[in-house]
Enzyme design. Structure first.
Site, PDB file in Angstrom:
ATOM      1  N   GLY A   1      -1.525  64.764  35.226  1.00 44.04           N
ATOM      2  CA  GLY A   1      -1.062  64.970  33.890  1.00 44.04           C
ATOM      3  C   GLY A   1      -0.062  63.922  34.446  1.00 44.04           C
ATOM      4  O   GLY A   1       0.495  63.253  32.981  1.00 44.04           O
ATOM      5  N   CYS A   2       0.548  62.930  33.997  1.00 42.27           N
ATOM      6  CA  CYS A   2       1.202  62.058  33.472  1.00 42.27           C
ATOM      7  C   CYS A   2      -0.129  60.389  33.973  1.00 42.27           C
ATOM      8  O   CYS A   2      -0.343  59.920  34.261  1.00 42.27           O
ATOM      9  CB  CYS A   2       2.345  61.212  34.273  1.00 42.27           C
ATOM     10  SG  CYS A   2       2.802  62.900  34.597  1.00 42.27           S
ATOM     11  N   GLU A   3       0.623  60.260  32.381  1.00 46.77           N
ATOM     12  CA  GLU A   3       0.070  58.318  32.227  1.00 46.77           C
ATOM     13  C   GLU A   3       0.615  57.102  33.649  1.00 46.77           C
ATOM     14  O   GLU A   3      -0.634  56.017  33.587  1.00 46.77           O
ATOM     15  CB  GLU A   3      -0.184  57.993  30.956  1.00 46.77           C
ATOM     16  CG  GLU A   3      -0.801  56.619  30.406  1.00 46.77           C
ATOM     17  CD  GLU A   3      -2.128  57.045  29.679  1.00 46.77           C
ATOM     18  OE1 GLU A   3      -3.293  57.180  30.804  1.00 46.77           O
ATOM     19  OE2 GLU A   3      -2.486  57.588  29.035  1.00 46.77           O
ATOM     20  N   SER A   4       1.909  57.550  33.417  1.00 45.96           N
ATOM     21  CA  SER A   4       2.397  56.660  34.448  1.00 45.96           C
ATOM     22  C   SER A   4       1.932  57.165  36.109  1.00 45.96           C
ATOM     23  O   SER A   4       1.632  58.456  35.936  1.00 45.96           O
ATOM     24  CB  SER A   4       3.423  56.014  34.856  1.00 45.96           C
ATOM     25  OG  SER A   4       4.409  57.579  34.493  1.00 45.96           O
TER      26      SER A   4
END
Lengths: 177, 412
Positions: free
Chosen positions: A82-85
């Site tokens: 759920g994180c772009e990074s």
């Protein structure tokens, strides 16, 4: 800010400050560390950073104090979805007393700003045993950091705090296992 | 006497028509591939529609309903004209590109005349998830096979591989973008359609990133389907269109059931309206269609060759500038690109760079751009994308380049 029970002399776990795994030997929310940083100190630094640029620079500085993980440590089961990074979280139990276990947290990210945010998260949650004691989002809002809580997938801060809460809820207390 | 060296295209003249830049005077908006800003002509058209002729379309026995129907069907005619469709009836209004592709997957894809189990759908590796996932879902339902189409190292379609895939007698549809949202590559759609049609394979073109930048003539391209969104071409969100060539359109079953799409409804059996109504169940996005038509009319009123020259010149300035900054890797070296550039700065994360750019009022996009197969084929996890539109200026590009240099020094 952390509610820490007095260390038990019978503890089989290493004290957080002398954790054998270097990932866990960071100053954030770790009172045994030589350069320990608590939430009050972070609040002071964030409040002093007036502009967004200053806040971002501070996050990058904080990130430098959080140890880098080795590639072997960045396993899929430690990854937060759920994180772009990319974000990795690890938990290590600290036996505080006979019926009281808290968790030492470690985290890494390929983004410096997200890693700086992780430093805030670790300071808030490190060595706690449950999630109901502290409103981290309210604390961030008081610091003017609400943009990092937006629904954007950019930093996934909520996904990170949710993972910590779920860990607390789902993991059997190791001293009872 | 007169200075004949006046620029043919003055972006500031058009920029003044976008209120958002008055409200954010220091904004450098380089996220146009995600969505463009809206000119006064579009905002006014939607407002005027609601103020002067709001009613439901196609049914009402009163003057407002007639005016609303005329406005809505007039918008369909504007779309048809803009892409040179042979007939207005070949234009189906949708919520956007994504819904248009889903519509085609759920009608063409469900038609036994068009597809049988074991047939093959060729999908290029460049595609946006919107042009991959509906085909995967169809493959699960109907037992058709997805054949990924490779790219060259420059980020163009590998025509040799395409010829190999088309050699299969089961190849029925090629799904391909006119221009890549992630790395900008423009495909030679006309040549690709020729190749595909020789093998009796139909072609769906995702025009989301082309419609605002390139001339689109669906008859010259000779594609079977062309889909795009209004909001990436200065129009409103919530409206897009599917062009479906009439000989195919006639064969398509309905997909959503409801009002508007029927001829006769009874519990012993229902018959459907002819296209395009058959594929537009329920009250359509009327004001949004009017806004889309206003955007396309507004674009048609510009000197689009001069606009294209302006965007190309800014894009050259951008890529030339990026090549001067140490640590910047540009992804996608296609010969023809729309005015966007994807870049990375390993080991510095694009998200961090975007945060510092935002501190300086510069809006860009970071991530996988809904094109994970492409981003993974480049061997990276994400990029920072700067995408230009007609209202961007040389000053915007210079501010971006200067801020990027400073940011990379801070993060080094």
């Amino acid at each position: 800010m952390n509610a820490i029970s007095a260390s038990s002399s019978t503890s089989l776990e290493p004290a957080a400050s002398e954790h054998a795994d270097p990932r866990f030997a960071h100053p954030f929310g770790n009172p045994g560390h030589a350069n320990a940083i608590d939430l009050a100190e972070l609040a002071r630094q964030l409040d002093a950073a007036a502009s967004w640029e200053a806040k971002n620079r501070l996050l990058v500085q904080l990130a430098k104090q959080l140890p880098d993980w080795s590639p072997e440590q960045k396993t899929p089961d430690r990854k937060v979805a759920g994180c772009e990074s990319q974000v990795w979280l690890a938990f290590s139990p600290i036996k505080q007393a006979e019926n009281n276990v808290s968790w030492q947290l470690a985290a890494d990210s390929d983004s410096r700003i997200v890693k700086g945010l992780l430093a805030l998260v670790l300071t808030a949650y490190n060595q706690r045993s449950d999630s109901g004691q502290f409103d981290f989002e309210a604390w961030l809002n008081e610091r003017g950091m609400q943009r990092f809580l937006s629904a954007s997938r950019g930093n996934g801060l909520r996904a990170i705090t949710r993972t910590i809460s779920e860990h607390w809820q789902n993991q059997p207390q190791p001293n009872r296992a | 006497m007169f200075d004949l060296a006046v620029p043919r295209f003055d972006p500031c003249y058009y920029r003044a028509q976008f209120a958002i830049f008055a409200h954010h005077p220091d904004l450098v908006y380089l996220d146009n591939a995600a969505t463009t800003q809206k000119p006064a002509a579009v905002l006014d058209a939607e407002r005027q529609y609601y103020e002067y002729c709001n009613a439901n379309v196609h049914r009402g026995a009163h003057r407002l309903a007639v005016a609303a129907t005329d406005a809505f069907e007039g918008a369909r005619a504007t779309v048809a004209r803009f892409i040179n469709a042979a007939s207005c009836d070949e234009i189906i209004f949708t919520r956007g590109t994504t819904e248009a592709i889903n519509l085609i997957a759920n009608t063409f894809g469900e038609s036994p005349e068009q597809l049988s189990a074991g047939d093959e759908i060729i999908v290029s590796t460049l595609e946006h998830h919107a042009n991959i996932v509906p085909w995967q879902m169809l493959a699960q339902r109907r037992g058709v096979l997805i054949k990924p189409l490779n790219l060259t190292t420059e980020g163009e379609i590998d025509l040799t591989h395409l010829a190999q895939l088309l050699a299969s007698p089961r190849a029925r549809l090629l799904a391909i973008s006119h221009a890549s949202n992630a790395i900008g590559s423009i495909q030679d759609i006309r040549a690709i359609c020729q190749l595909a049609h020789q093998r009796d394979c139909k072609v769906l073109v995702d025009g989301a990133q082309a419609i605002a930048h390139l001339p689109v003539d669906v008859r010259a391209l000779d594609c079977d389907f062309y889909v795009f969104s209004g909001h990436k071409a200065y129009g409103p969100t919530g409206i897009g269109a599917a062009y479906i060539r009439s000989d195919i359109l006639r064969t398509l079953p309905p997909w959503q059931g409801g009002g508007e799409m029927i001829a006769v409804v009874s519990f012993s059996g229902t018959t459907y309206a002819s296209p395009p109504q058959r594929l537009e169940a329920g009250t359509p996005p009327i004001a949004q269609a009017v806004g889309l038509a206003a955007a396309l009319d507004w674009l048609s009123g510009l000197d689009r060759e001069a606009m294209h020259a302006h965007e190309s010149s800014l894009h050259r300035q951008l890529e030339d500038g990026l090549r001067q900054i140490p640590g910047v890797v540009i992804h996608g070296q296609a010969r023809q690109k729309v005015s966007l550039t994807s870049m990375s700065f390993a080991p510095i994360h694009p998200y961090d760079v975007a945060q510092f750019l935002d501190n300086r009022g510069i809006a860009v996009r970071v991530g996988h751009h809904c094109a994970q197969p492409l981003i993974h084929s480049l061997g990276i996890s994400g990029t920072l994308r700067a995408s230009l539109a007609l209202y961007n200026t040389a000053d915007d590009v210079n501010r971006f380049l200067a801020a990027l240099s400073e940011t990379l020094e801070i993060l080094a």
